[in-house]
Design a protein around this motif. Structure first.
Motif, PDB file in Angstrom:
ATOM      1  N   THR A 100       0.790  -1.238   0.000  1.00  0.00           N
ATOM      2  CA  THR A 100       0.000   0.000   0.000  1.00  0.00           C
ATOM      3  C   THR A 100       0.820   1.284   0.000  1.00  0.00           C
ATOM      4  O   THR A 100       0.244   2.369  -0.123  1.00  0.00           O
ATOM      5  CB  THR A 100      -0.922   0.038   1.245  1.00  0.00           C
ATOM      6  OG1 THR A 100      -0.106   0.054   2.430  1.00  0.00           O
ATOM      7  CG2 THR A 100      -1.827  -1.183   1.290  1.00  0.00           C
ATOM      8  N   ARG A 133      -5.734  12.620  -1.179  1.00  0.00           N
ATOM      9  CA  ARG A 133      -5.764  13.274  -2.487  1.00  0.00           C
ATOM     10  C   ARG A 133      -6.134  14.750  -2.359  1.00  0.00           C
ATOM     11  O   ARG A 133      -5.566  15.606  -3.051  1.00  0.00           O
ATOM     12  CB  ARG A 133      -6.770  12.561  -3.390  1.00  0.00           C
ATOM     13  CG  ARG A 133      -6.352  11.161  -3.805  1.00  0.00           C
ATOM     14  CD  ARG A 133      -5.246  11.163  -4.832  1.00  0.00           C
ATOM     15  NE  ARG A 133      -5.699  11.697  -6.112  1.00  0.00           N
ATOM     16  CZ  ARG A 133      -4.923  11.850  -7.174  1.00  0.00           C
ATOM     17  NH1 ARG A 133      -3.633  11.534  -7.091  1.00  0.00           N
ATOM     18  NH2 ARG A 133      -5.397  12.330  -8.311  1.00  0.00           N
ATOM     19  N   TYR A 150      -7.582   7.523   1.391  1.00  0.00           N
ATOM     20  CA  TYR A 150      -7.165   7.941   0.038  1.00  0.00           C
ATOM     21  C   TYR A 150      -7.837   9.248  -0.365  1.00  0.00           C
ATOM     22  O   TYR A 150      -7.187  10.155  -0.903  1.00  0.00           O
ATOM     23  CB  TYR A 150      -7.496   6.831  -0.957  1.00  0.00           C
ATOM     24  CG  TYR A 150      -7.206   7.213  -2.393  1.00  0.00           C
ATOM     25  CD1 TYR A 150      -5.906   7.208  -2.888  1.00  0.00           C
ATOM     26  CD2 TYR A 150      -8.241   7.579  -3.253  1.00  0.00           C
ATOM     27  CE1 TYR A 150      -5.634   7.563  -4.200  1.00  0.00           C
ATOM     28  CE2 TYR A 150      -7.987   7.938  -4.568  1.00  0.00           C
ATOM     29  CZ  TYR A 150      -6.686   7.924  -5.040  1.00  0.00           C
ATOM     30  OH  TYR A 150      -6.415   8.272  -6.338  1.00  0.00           O
ATOM     31  N   ILE A 173       0.280   4.190  -2.654  1.00  0.00           N
ATOM     32  CA  ILE A 173      -0.988   4.921  -2.757  1.00  0.00           C
ATOM     33  C   ILE A 173      -0.850   6.269  -2.072  1.00  0.00           C
ATOM     34  O   ILE A 173      -0.141   6.412  -1.060  1.00  0.00           O
ATOM     35  CB  ILE A 173      -2.128   4.113  -2.109  1.00  0.00           C
ATOM     36  CG1 ILE A 173      -2.184   2.695  -2.691  1.00  0.00           C
ATOM     37  CG2 ILE A 173      -3.464   4.808  -2.300  1.00  0.00           C
ATOM     38  CD1 ILE A 173      -3.174   1.783  -1.977  1.00  0.00           C
ATOM     39  N   SER A 174      -1.542   7.279  -2.579  1.00  0.00           N
ATOM     40  CA  SER A 174      -1.519   8.602  -1.945  1.00  0.00           C
ATOM     41  C   SER A 174      -1.945   8.480  -0.485  1.00  0.00           C
ATOM     42  O   SER A 174      -2.994   7.928  -0.182  1.00  0.00           O
ATOM     43  CB  SER A 174      -2.471   9.557  -2.680  1.00  0.00           C
ATOM     44  OG  SER A 174      -2.043   9.779  -3.994  1.00  0.00           O
ATOM     45  N   HIS A 203      -2.024   4.322   4.818  1.00  0.00           N
ATOM     46  CA  HIS A 203      -2.481   3.045   4.275  1.00  0.00           C
ATOM     47  C   HIS A 203      -1.673   1.882   4.843  1.00  0.00           C
ATOM     48  O   HIS A 203      -2.211   0.799   5.082  1.00  0.00           O
ATOM     49  CB  HIS A 203      -2.372   3.048   2.754  1.00  0.00           C
ATOM     50  CG  HIS A 203      -3.250   4.061   2.090  1.00  0.00           C
ATOM     51  ND1 HIS A 203      -4.611   3.903   1.996  1.00  0.00           N
ATOM     52  CD2 HIS A 203      -2.964   5.252   1.518  1.00  0.00           C
ATOM     53  CE1 HIS A 203      -5.137   4.957   1.368  1.00  0.00           C
ATOM     54  NE2 HIS A 203      -4.155   5.788   1.076  1.00  0.00           N
TER      55      HIS A 203
END
Length: 428
Positions: A84, A192, A188, A87-88, A93
């Motif tokens: 993970t 973002r 997420y 991921i942003s 995460h």
């Protein structure tokens, strides 16, 4: 009289008395001044220590601490990062995925939250994540650990409600996976919006994922051993706890060779503290069962609740709302001990599957550990990270909302929750 004793218990709690003693003092009044002989209180306290199914609680607590000291946790962190970290939101995460993986080796949400705050917390702040966001991800994410088997809360519920612990363990898998997805999705979206960067620069290759997973194979297959062993009668849930201890020691000493004598002593010390706290609460709470039976509390509650509605879903929504409210005031173990003897007859009378209700109840109950004003996991993370309560609360709202949404899904889709128990053990 039960209502007066409950108010006394809450009053003692708000005055700062430890939970176990607040329960003991409040409900001892029933035996000293009520219709029951005082000697019954002692019999109930001693009787609570003689339960074979309850032996699973201290055994799994010790097993969890041993696995944390045996090198398994470090390998799970590496696997979580590979899975993970691209991921942003990066380490947020990683913390949530680590909770999911730790669910297979530890049954305590609070222990998992505290461990993550010590190990991942500083790195999360260095990577640019806000303190409240990091604390919320670790605290609420630790709820997954208490859902995926083995779970200490499910053991206590199964013991008090006379529900199959094996089916409860199997039933925790799907909610645990869904919770992981829901919390990672929430993390997420927030990441973002705030332009939080990933921990890794690129998506890892299948080879990297495979190597990280292979390094964690002994931790990943443990829940499989657990459920298969209980399903085919190799061991009972209590014996599974003893197997977990032997397994953790064997992996730590013979495979990873990281479980030294000093780490073993440290694991025993932390386990003794946790076991002493939980077992003292359970022992003194045992007096409550006789009180509520004598006062006909389950029958009264059943008549009241079934009089409000005959719809199973509405009844469960009412119960969950009540449990979530109590979770803001009481520790999760106390809620399970207080409510299970009362609510199990109610949901049975309404035709609700006890495994389904147990998983919904435990998810809602444990969520209280992540909410103010008395959330234990929240205090553990915020204390270690030195995060103000108002900052944590503001950042935790989206994560808490995601879990509440999942609880609603679990209520209206019981077949989803019961899919694995029915597949492994057959229809209940």
């Amino acid at each position: 009289m039960t209502g007066i004793l409950t108010l006394l218990f809450l009053g003692l709690m708000f005055l700062g008395m430890p939970v176990a003693f607040a329960i003991g003092v409040a409900f001892m009044m029933f035996y000293l001044f009520g219709p029951a002989p005082a000697m019954i209180s002692v019999q109930k306290i001693v009787g609570a220590t003689q339960s074979f199914p309850l032996l699973a609680v201290p055994l799994f607590i010790l097993a969890g601490h041993l696995m944390n000291h045996s090198g398994i946790t470090e390998r799970l962190i590496r696997l979580s990062t590979v899975l993970t970290g691209w991921i942003s939101g990066g380490l947020a995460h990683v913390a949530i995925m680590l909770s999911a993986l730790m669910g297979g080796v530890s049954g305590s949400a609070v222990a998992d939250a505290a461990m993550e705050a010590r190990v991942l917390g500083p790195s999360m702040l260095k990577s640019g994540l806000s303190k409240g966001y990091a604390c919320a991800a670790m605290s609420v994410g630790s709820l997954i650990t208490a859902t995926i088997p083995p779970s200490v809360g499910l053991i206590i519920y199964g013991y008090l409600g006379n529900v199959s612990i094996g089916r409860l363990f199997a039933g925790g898998i799907v909610p645990g996976v869904l919770m992981t997805v829901a919390l990672m999705g929430t993390a997420y979206v927030i990441a973002r919006r705030r332009n939080y960067k990933p921990e890794l620069d690129a998506v890892p290759s299948p080879g990297e994922i495979g190597r990280a997973a292979w390094d964690c194979k002994w931790a990943l297959i443990f829940p499989v051993f657990l459920i298969v062993g209980i399903r085919y009668g190799v061991f009972t849930p209590s014996e599974a706890g003893a197997f977990a201890i032997a397994y953790a020691i064997a992996i730590g000493v013979l495979v990873y060779r990281e479980l030294s004598f000093a780490k073993l002593v440290d694991a025993l010390r932390h386990s003794a503290q946790d076991i002493g706290m939980i077992m003292l609460i359970i022992m003194l709470s045992s007096m409550i069962g006789f009180v509520i039976t004598l006062e006909a509390v389950p029958q009264t509650a059943a008549e009241f609740l079934t009089g409000l509605t005959s719809d199973k879903h509405v009844l469960m929504l009412l119960l969950v709302t009540f449990i979530l409210f109590l979770g803001c005031l009481l520790e999760s173990t106390v809620i399970v001990l207080l409510l299970t003897p009362i609510l199990v007859p109610v949901v049975q009378a309404a035709g609700i599957d006890l495994v389904h209700f147990g998983l919904v109840m435990m998810t809602a109950t444990t969520l209280g550990s992540m909410t103010p004003p008395v959330g234990v996991a929240m205090f553990a993370v915020c204390g270690i990270m030195k995060c103000p309560m108002n900052v944590y609360t503001r950042e935790a709202i989206p994560f808490l909302g995601a879990v509440v949404g999942l609880i609603v899904v679990m209520i209206f889709l019981p077949d989803l929750v019961l899919a694995v128990p029915n597949w492994v053990f057959g229809p209940g």
